[in-house]
Design an enzyme around this catalytic site. Sequence first.
Site, PDB file in Angstrom:
ATOM      1  N   LYS A 171       0.841  -1.216   0.000  1.00 13.09           N
ATOM      2  CA  LYS A 171       0.000   0.000   0.000  1.00 13.09           C
ATOM      3  C   LYS A 171       0.871   1.260   0.000  1.00 13.09           C
ATOM      4  CE  LYS A 171      -3.482   2.822   0.602  1.00 13.09           C
ATOM      5  NZ  LYS A 171      -4.574   3.098  -0.308  1.00 13.09           N
ATOM      6  N   LYS A 239       0.081  11.598   5.765  1.00 14.80           N
ATOM      7  CA  LYS A 239       0.410  10.469   6.654  1.00 14.80           C
ATOM      8  C   LYS A 239       1.056   9.334   5.865  1.00 14.80           C
ATOM      9  CE  LYS A 239      -2.822   7.689   6.772  1.00 14.80           C
ATOM     10  NZ  LYS A 239      -3.623   6.515   6.547  1.00 14.80           N
TER      11      LYS A 239
HETATM   12  P1  NAD Z   1     -12.306   9.046   7.441  1.00 15.41           P
HETATM   13  O1  NAD Z   1     -11.632  10.028   8.311  1.00 15.41           O
HETATM   14  O2  NAD Z   1     -13.380   9.479   6.507  1.00 15.41           O
HETATM   15  O3  NAD Z   1     -12.924   7.843   8.352  1.00 15.41           O
HETATM   16  C1  NAD Z   1     -12.365   7.384   9.525  1.00 15.41           C
HETATM   17  C2  NAD Z   1     -13.523   7.129  10.500  1.00 15.41           C
HETATM   18  O4  NAD Z   1     -13.004   6.528  11.682  1.00 15.41           O
HETATM   19  C3  NAD Z   1     -14.234   8.421  10.930  1.00 15.41           C
HETATM   20  O5  NAD Z   1     -15.635   8.249  10.713  1.00 15.41           O
HETATM   21  C4  NAD Z   1     -13.908   8.551  12.413  1.00 15.41           C
HETATM   22  O6  NAD Z   1     -14.983   9.104  13.169  1.00 15.41           O
HETATM   23  C5  NAD Z   1     -13.668   7.112  12.792  1.00 15.41           C
HETATM   24  N1  NAD Z   1     -12.792   6.946  13.949  1.00 15.41           N
HETATM   25  C6  NAD Z   1     -11.592   7.514  14.185  1.00 15.41           C
HETATM   26  N2  NAD Z   1     -11.077   7.039  15.333  1.00 15.41           N
HETATM   27  C7  NAD Z   1     -11.972   6.148  15.827  1.00 15.41           C
HETATM   28  C8  NAD Z   1     -12.013   5.324  16.972  1.00 15.41           C
HETATM   29  N3  NAD Z   1     -11.028   5.353  17.866  1.00 15.41           N
HETATM   30  N4  NAD Z   1     -13.079   4.522  17.140  1.00 15.41           N
HETATM   31  C9  NAD Z   1     -14.099   4.519  16.247  1.00 15.41           C
HETATM   32  N5  NAD Z   1     -14.113   5.274  15.137  1.00 15.41           N
HETATM   33  C10 NAD Z   1     -13.073   6.079  14.940  1.00 15.41           C
HETATM   34  O7  NAD Z   1     -11.137   8.292   6.640  1.00 15.41           O
HETATM   35  P2  NAD Z   1     -11.263   7.388   5.315  1.00 15.41           P
HETATM   36  O8  NAD Z   1     -11.042   8.266   4.135  1.00 15.41           O
HETATM   37  O9  NAD Z   1     -12.453   6.514   5.400  1.00 15.41           O
HETATM   38  O10 NAD Z   1      -9.923   6.515   5.493  1.00 15.41           O
HETATM   39  C11 NAD Z   1      -9.816   5.436   6.425  1.00 15.41           C
HETATM   40  C12 NAD Z   1      -8.510   4.710   6.140  1.00 15.41           C
HETATM   41  O11 NAD Z   1      -8.533   4.219   4.790  1.00 15.41           O
HETATM   42  C13 NAD Z   1      -7.262   5.597   6.248  1.00 15.41           C
HETATM   43  O12 NAD Z   1      -6.203   4.840   6.789  1.00 15.41           O
HETATM   44  C14 NAD Z   1      -7.001   5.978   4.808  1.00 15.41           C
HETATM   45  O13 NAD Z   1      -5.628   6.302   4.599  1.00 15.41           O
HETATM   46  C15 NAD Z   1      -7.435   4.724   4.071  1.00 15.41           C
HETATM   47  N6  NAD Z   1      -7.872   4.903   2.674  1.00 15.41           N
HETATM   48  C16 NAD Z   1      -8.687   5.938   2.304  1.00 15.41           C
HETATM   49  C17 NAD Z   1      -9.075   6.064   0.967  1.00 15.41           C
HETATM   50  C18 NAD Z   1      -9.939   7.210   0.483  1.00 15.41           C
HETATM   51  O14 NAD Z   1     -10.031   7.411  -0.749  1.00 15.41           O
HETATM   52  N7  NAD Z   1     -10.600   7.966   1.356  1.00 15.41           N
HETATM   53  C19 NAD Z   1      -8.655   5.137   0.022  1.00 15.41           C
HETATM   54  C20 NAD Z   1      -7.873   4.059   0.433  1.00 15.41           C
HETATM   55  C21 NAD Z   1      -7.492   3.962   1.767  1.00 15.41           C
END
Ligand code: NAD
Length: 291
Positions: A171, A239
């Site tokens: 990744k 990050k």
């Molecule tokens: P986001 O910030 O939209 O979602 C994260 C969620 O986790 C939020 O709803 C937050 O309230 C919740 N959260 C945080 N800490 C928490 C805890 N301790 N307990 C419960 N809930 C908690 O982020 P995202 O865009 O969905 O990304 C999530 C992961 O996926 C990241 O590591 C990101 O790098 C990866 N990712 C994102 C994408 C993208 O296009 N957005 C694509 C591939 C990978």
Amino acid sequence: MTTVGFIGLGIMGAPMAANLAKAGYDVIGYNRSRPAVDELVKQGGRAAGSVAEAVRESDVVITMLPDSPDVSEVALGDDGILANAKDDLLFIDCSTIRPDATRTIADAATAAGVRVLDAPVSGGQAGAVGGTLSIMVGGTPDGFAAAKPILERVGTTIVHVGPAGAGQTVKAANQLIVAGTIELVAEAIVFLEAHGVDTDAAVKVLAGGLAGNAILDRKAAGMLKRDFTPGFRLELHHKDLGIVQSAAREAGVAIPLGAVVSQLVAALVNRGDGALDHSSLLKLVSELSGR
Ligand code: NAD
């Protein structure tokens, strides 16, 4: 029926959990802020009020959280996943986190009798909504075989790439390629605009040749309109580029273009643009060009 505890219902986690519920899994979701949990219930899932509640009755737990400290706390904390796991729980972390943090979590999980996989995803919000993610999986072959039917409900390209942490390493390489490609597409767009070329036509023909790539296909239209609604927040890519840089240093590998694009992303985040989509690298290229 397999019960899946889903923790982290953000941009990616919400549609992934909804797709699992639609596929007939009993999904019990937890998120730090409540509206996302209520939305999952509307999509056919059940609500949990804590990590413990999402884990206790689950056969499989999936996390989709922002960063390494979040996953470490949710997995290893006093009332976290390992503390509440049923025997032989399968724990799949789909977040993008540091490979070394993943290995620490995997060691603790294995010691607690929990099967664990790192399964970070690529394909963005559209891939999560459409169930077409590309998923790079680290862990044991047995764990991978157990997880595959579930992962097939959220993704279409699912590959076992090696032992614990290997998914995160792949990744990191993905994020290096994506950031570098966005930067080059941004530079090409500003260059074309400066020459007064019809950019829609230019993007169309570029996408069909050797320069074709997923950023041109999926992001260029938004970039041309200066629509930087996330998508993938720049601060998450910041990050990820930190993970890339430290993993490259650890391996003794030079990534000069990666280092430049990391600095450009850092500059945008530092000045307050971290909540924009990562395609907002275009803003910086425009400004550096006096446009
Ligand atoms: P986001 O910030 O939209 O979602 C994260 C969620 O986790 C939020 O709803 C937050 O309230 C919740 N959260 C945080 N800490 C928490 C805890 N301790 N307990 C419960 N809930 C908690 O982020 P995202 O865009 O969905 O990304 C999530 C992961 O996926 C990241 O590591 C990101 O790098 C990866 N990712 C994102 C994408 C993208 O296009 N957005 C694509 C591939 C990978």
